[in-house]
Enzyme design. Structure first.
Site, PDB file in Angstrom:
ATOM      1  N   ARG A   1      65.485 -42.605   5.060  1.00 55.21           N
ATOM      2  CA  ARG A   1      64.807 -43.893   4.866  1.00 55.21           C
ATOM      3  C   ARG A   1      65.262 -44.884   5.935  1.00 55.21           C
ATOM      4  NH1 ARG A   1      60.326 -43.500   1.748  1.00 55.21           N
ATOM      5  NH2 ARG A   1      60.788 -42.806  -0.341  1.00 55.21           N
TER       6      ARG A   1
ATOM      7  N   SER B   1      61.902 -46.493  -9.982  1.00 58.97           N
ATOM      8  CA  SER B   1      61.371 -45.168  -9.612  1.00 58.97           C
ATOM      9  C   SER B   1      61.183 -44.279 -10.834  1.00 58.97           C
ATOM     10  CB  SER B   1      62.323 -44.471  -8.641  1.00 58.97           C
ATOM     11  OG  SER B   1      63.590 -44.283  -9.261  1.00 58.97           O
ATOM     12  N   ASP B   2      61.888 -44.593 -11.918  1.00 58.12           N
ATOM     13  CA  ASP B   2      61.753 -43.788 -13.135  1.00 58.12           C
ATOM     14  C   ASP B   2      62.037 -44.675 -14.342  1.00 58.12           C
ATOM     15  OD1 ASP B   2      64.486 -43.201 -11.701  1.00 58.12           O
ATOM     16  OD2 ASP B   2      64.880 -43.004 -13.840  1.00 58.12           O
TER      17      ASP B   2
ATOM     18  N   ARG C   1      77.888 -37.014   9.697  1.00 56.77           N
ATOM     19  CA  ARG C   1      77.420 -36.568   8.365  1.00 56.77           C
ATOM     20  C   ARG C   1      75.930 -36.807   8.154  1.00 56.77           C
ATOM     21  NH1 ARG C   1      81.662 -35.869   4.263  1.00 56.77           N
ATOM     22  NH2 ARG C   1      83.577 -35.944   5.444  1.00 56.77           N
TER      23      ARG C   1
ATOM     24  N   ILE D   1      68.651 -51.561  -0.341  1.00 55.27           N
ATOM     25  CA  ILE D   1      67.279 -51.340  -0.799  1.00 55.27           C
ATOM     26  C   ILE D   1      67.261 -49.942  -1.398  1.00 55.27           C
ATOM     27  CG2 ILE D   1      65.966 -52.959   0.613  1.00 55.27           C
ATOM     28  CD1 ILE D   1      65.620 -50.890   2.722  1.00 55.27           C
TER      29      ILE D   1
HETATM   30  N1  HPA Z   1      69.881 -43.468 -13.179  1.00 53.72           N
HETATM   31  C1  HPA Z   1      70.775 -43.728 -12.232  1.00 53.72           C
HETATM   32  N2  HPA Z   1      70.441 -44.031 -10.990  1.00 53.72           N
HETATM   33  C2  HPA Z   1      69.125 -44.080 -10.680  1.00 53.72           C
HETATM   34  C3  HPA Z   1      68.153 -43.821 -11.623  1.00 53.72           C
HETATM   35  C4  HPA Z   1      68.540 -43.517 -12.940  1.00 53.72           C
HETATM   36  O1  HPA Z   1      67.698 -43.268 -13.824  1.00 53.72           O
HETATM   37  N3  HPA Z   1      66.937 -43.935 -10.992  1.00 53.72           N
HETATM   38  C5  HPA Z   1      67.198 -44.265  -9.727  1.00 53.72           C
HETATM   39  N4  HPA Z   1      68.522 -44.350  -9.523  1.00 53.72           N
END
Ligand code: HPA
Length: 235
Positions: free
Chosen positions: A24, A203-204, A43, A88
């Site tokens: 990214r 993102s989730d 790395r 970010i």
């Molecule tokens: N848990 C921890 N870190 C994260 C998550 C999560 O659900 N989603 C993106 N980073």
């Protein structure tokens, strides 16, 4: 060079964007920076410096989790003089009203990590961002009509927790999202009297179990990066 970064002194700008994923960082350098120069490949944790709207800005990956993040942030501040650092990244939403793709600006970062317990000899510290960067990012997000929330986040040491319902405790105490780096970023920024902020895209979702569709991730990431650039440019 420092222990984990191959840059010469002066090769890294005072203002830096910090995605977790080094690819990214490369994406931002290639798509937003004029004349980007790569200053680190150690790395594969790629770092670049270039210009954005005339200002010298760097971008570098920091990996996942506070131990990795801490190594890079320590060296960036102490050895290279970074003074404005914006993470970010992504987070999981803990609240039904905060949707996938929304932005969260981290107003505080609680943690289940022992790092600050050890650092503060068993006492609690309240990691918080630079109000100036927070306000600038919030203004930029509102101007872009982005769905933005400002609130508490949790920096966890575990992505896969033993108790799958543990997040509910944090949610009851007003935490909006969970990620894995910001408590350490805010603590180090305070220690060295520099400015830091975390801008996170959901993102989730821990409530609904949705996740961002893969094809949308780049668009969401771009929107977040553009807000972060505006915050770094704000005087
Ligand atoms: N848990 C921890 N870190 C994260 C998550 C999560 O659900 N989603 C993106 N980073």
């Amino acid at each position: 060079m420092s222990t984990h970064i191959a840059a010469e002194k002066g090769q890294i700008a005072e203002s830096i964007l910090l995605p977790g994923d080094p690819l990214r960082a490369q994406f931002i350098a290639e798509n937003y920076l004029e004349e980007p120069v790569c200053f680190n490949k150690v790395r594969n944790m790629f770092g670049f410096t270039g210009r954005y709207k005339g200002e010298r800005i760097s971008v570098m990956g920091t990996g996942m989790g506070m131990p990795s993040h801490s190594i890079y942030v320590n060296e960036l501040i102490r050895e290279y003089g970074c003074r404005k650092l914006i993470r970010i990244g992504t987070c999981g939403s803990l609240r039904a009203e905060i949707k996938i793709r929304d932005l969260i600006l981290g107003l505080s970062a609680s943690t289940d990590s022992a790092v600050n317990k050890i650092r503060f000899q068993g006492m609690d510290y309240a990691p918080a961002p630079s109000y100036r960067l927070l306000r600038a990012a919030h203004d930029a997000a509102l101007a872009a009509k982005a769905p933005v929330h400002v609130g508490k986040i949790l920096s966890s040491d575990s992505f896969y927790t033993e108790d799958p319902d543990q997040w509910k405790l944090w949610a009851r105490f007003g935490v909006l999202g969970v990620e894995m780096e910001t408590a350490e970023l805010y603590t180090l920024a305070a220690k060295y009297d520099v400015e830091a902020l975390a801008i996170l895209t959901v993102s989730d979702h821990l409530v609904t179990h949705e996740a961002t569709p893969a094809e949308e991730r780049e668009t969401r990431f771009r929107a977040m990066a553009e807000i972060a650039f505006q915050a770094l440019l704000a005087k």
